[in-house]
Design an enzyme around this catalytic site. Structure first.
Site, PDB file in Angstrom:
ATOM      1  N   GLY A  50      60.971  79.509  25.121  1.00 45.83           N
ATOM      2  CA  GLY A  50      60.209  80.159  24.477  1.00 45.83           C
ATOM      3  C   GLY A  50      60.538  80.040  22.825  1.00 45.83           C
ATOM      4  N   LEU A  52      58.184  79.106  20.950  1.00 45.60           N
ATOM      5  CA  LEU A  52      57.716  77.862  20.536  1.00 45.60           C
ATOM      6  C   LEU A  52      57.455  77.487  19.279  1.00 45.60           C
ATOM      7  CD1 LEU A  52      55.526  77.365  23.682  1.00 45.60           C
ATOM      8  CD2 LEU A  52      57.871  77.178  23.450  1.00 45.60           C
ATOM      9  N   GLY A  64      58.079  71.684  17.090  1.00 49.62           N
ATOM     10  CA  GLY A  64      59.080  70.700  17.946  1.00 49.62           C
ATOM     11  C   GLY A  64      58.501  70.983  19.590  1.00 49.62           C
ATOM     12  N   HIS A  65      58.467  72.009  20.040  1.00 50.71           N
ATOM     13  CA  HIS A  65      57.851  72.101  21.337  1.00 50.71           C
ATOM     14  C   HIS A  65      56.604  71.642  21.488  1.00 50.71           C
ATOM     15  CE1 HIS A  65      60.650  75.587  21.282  1.00 50.71           C
ATOM     16  NE2 HIS A  65      61.244  75.026  22.260  1.00 50.71           N
ATOM     17  N   GLN A 107      73.301  79.669  30.467  1.00 47.75           N
ATOM     18  CA  GLN A 107      73.814  78.807  29.801  1.00 47.75           C
ATOM     19  C   GLN A 107      74.189  79.404  28.619  1.00 47.75           C
ATOM     20  OE1 GLN A 107      69.422  76.906  29.447  1.00 47.75           O
ATOM     21  NE2 GLN A 107      70.313  76.498  27.620  1.00 47.75           N
ATOM     22  N   GLN A 125      72.513  67.238  25.646  1.00 45.18           N
ATOM     23  CA  GLN A 125      71.819  67.864  26.647  1.00 45.18           C
ATOM     24  C   GLN A 125      70.919  66.832  27.571  1.00 45.18           C
ATOM     25  OE1 GLN A 125      69.688  71.988  27.099  1.00 45.18           O
ATOM     26  NE2 GLN A 125      67.996  70.760  26.483  1.00 45.18           N
ATOM     27  N   SER A 184      63.664  74.562  15.139  1.00 41.21           N
ATOM     28  CA  SER A 184      64.575  75.061  16.261  1.00 41.21           C
ATOM     29  C   SER A 184      63.932  76.485  16.384  1.00 41.21           C
ATOM     30  CB  SER A 184      66.033  75.097  15.953  1.00 41.21           C
ATOM     31  OG  SER A 184      66.700  76.134  16.856  1.00 41.21           O
ATOM     32  N   SER A 185      64.092  77.297  17.444  1.00 40.95           N
ATOM     33  CA  SER A 185      63.721  78.683  17.671  1.00 40.95           C
ATOM     34  C   SER A 185      64.563  79.724  16.704  1.00 40.95           C
ATOM     35  CB  SER A 185      63.759  79.045  19.246  1.00 40.95           C
ATOM     36  OG  SER A 185      63.065  78.109  19.695  1.00 40.95           O
TER      37      SER A 185
END
Ligand code: PAF
Length: 290
Positions: A41, A43, A46-47, A71, A164, A196-197
């Protein structure tokens, strides 16, 4: 479950496993290529670029929004993680996403769900693996479960989290999952800051200070034919140490096995950097050799 009509297109939002299953039954003909974009979320562009890529190469695009507690190895980081559900849906409507799934914790981790666990070897002992123990087990656990629930043919992940992507590709190979992993280029603002969020927590001043990451990576790329990896790494470290950021690490790695490079270059070598602006942890990387 709700159907949101965007004039051109209908976005389905599912808030539980039962709703997801109903939506998948209604929507999916057996021939459709399902594309999955897993997110936590908050968002941003990038998303959006992942969703656009998914729209181009899949027939039915599912975005999942789940802040995965397993995580996070820092409870403040988990509790500070931004939540912007309504804005997220608004953005996804504009992208013609087909289905948004906001699972509940019990959908992802029902009592009977046991992730088999995975030995990630060196991939989990270096950089993020070394500094965030358990992080990649948590990522594999949630992604494996999301794969199980949505049954995608393709899954899209941003290269901003380069390690990742390597870990998820390893997991897919290890369990021989019939899913194609599509790595997508990092989106940056016009000055070069990787989206980035977590940037939501940066002040305007910190956003400017954070540009040192992109400058350092770009300089490393420019100079990589003049010096060996060790030298390029120490120039990068100095550059960041002289800035307002607090450096956590710089590594130059082989993109296949993430082994550190010292004397010799290999094809597609990556520089990976983590540094803090205030208490916000920033991560970035770039391919610095062709
Ligand atoms: O990259 C992320 O946002 C997360 O690690 C992911 C892949 C959605 C798993 O929670």
């Amino acid at each position: 479950m709700s159907l949101i009509n965007t004039n051109k297109h209908i976005v389905i939002t599912a808030y539980s496993l039962a709703e997801l299953q109903t939506a998948l039954k209604i929507q999916i003909g057996s021939e459709k290529i399902i594309g999955l974009v897993p997110t936590m979320g908050a968002l941003h562009e990038g998303h959006a670029s992942l969703v656009r890529k998914a729209k181009q190469t899949s027939d039915f695009v599912i975005v999942t929004v789940f802040v995965n507690p397993t995580q996070f190895n820092n409870s403040d980081d988990l509790s500070n993680y931004p939540k912007t559900e309504e804005k997220d849906i608004e953005l996804l409507k504009t992208l013609d996403c087909d289905l948004v799934f906001f699972p509940r914790i019990e959908d992802i981790y029902p009592n009977e769900y046991l992730f088999p666990g995975i030995d990630l070897g060196f991939l989990d002992q270096t950089m993020e693996g070394e500094l965030r123990p358990g992080h990649f087990q948590g990522v594999c656990q949630v992604v494996y479960r999301l794969f199980q629930l949505t049954n995608p043919n393709k899954a899209y992940f941003g290269l901003k989290d380069f390690q990742q992507v390597s870990v998820i590709q390893f997991m897919v190979n290890n369990f021989q999952l019939p899913i194609e992993i599509i790595p997508c280029e990092t989106s940056r603002n016009k000055e070069g800051l990787a989206l980035s969020s977590r940037n939501l927590r940066l002040t305007e001043e910190q956003k400017k200070e954070a540009l040192v990451l992109f400058q350092t990576l770009s300089d490393a790329k420019l100079n990589s034919d003049k010096f060996n990896p060790s030298r390029i790494k120490s120039i990068a470290e100095k550059h960041i140490q002289q800035s307002a950021l607090r450096l956590e690490y710089v590594e130059i790695v082989n993109p296949i096995n993430l082994e550190n490079l010292t004397n010799e270059w290999c094809a597609n070598a990556r520089m990976c950097i983590v540094a803090y602006a205030g208490d916000v942890r920033l991560i970035d990387n770039m391919e610095i050799r062709e």
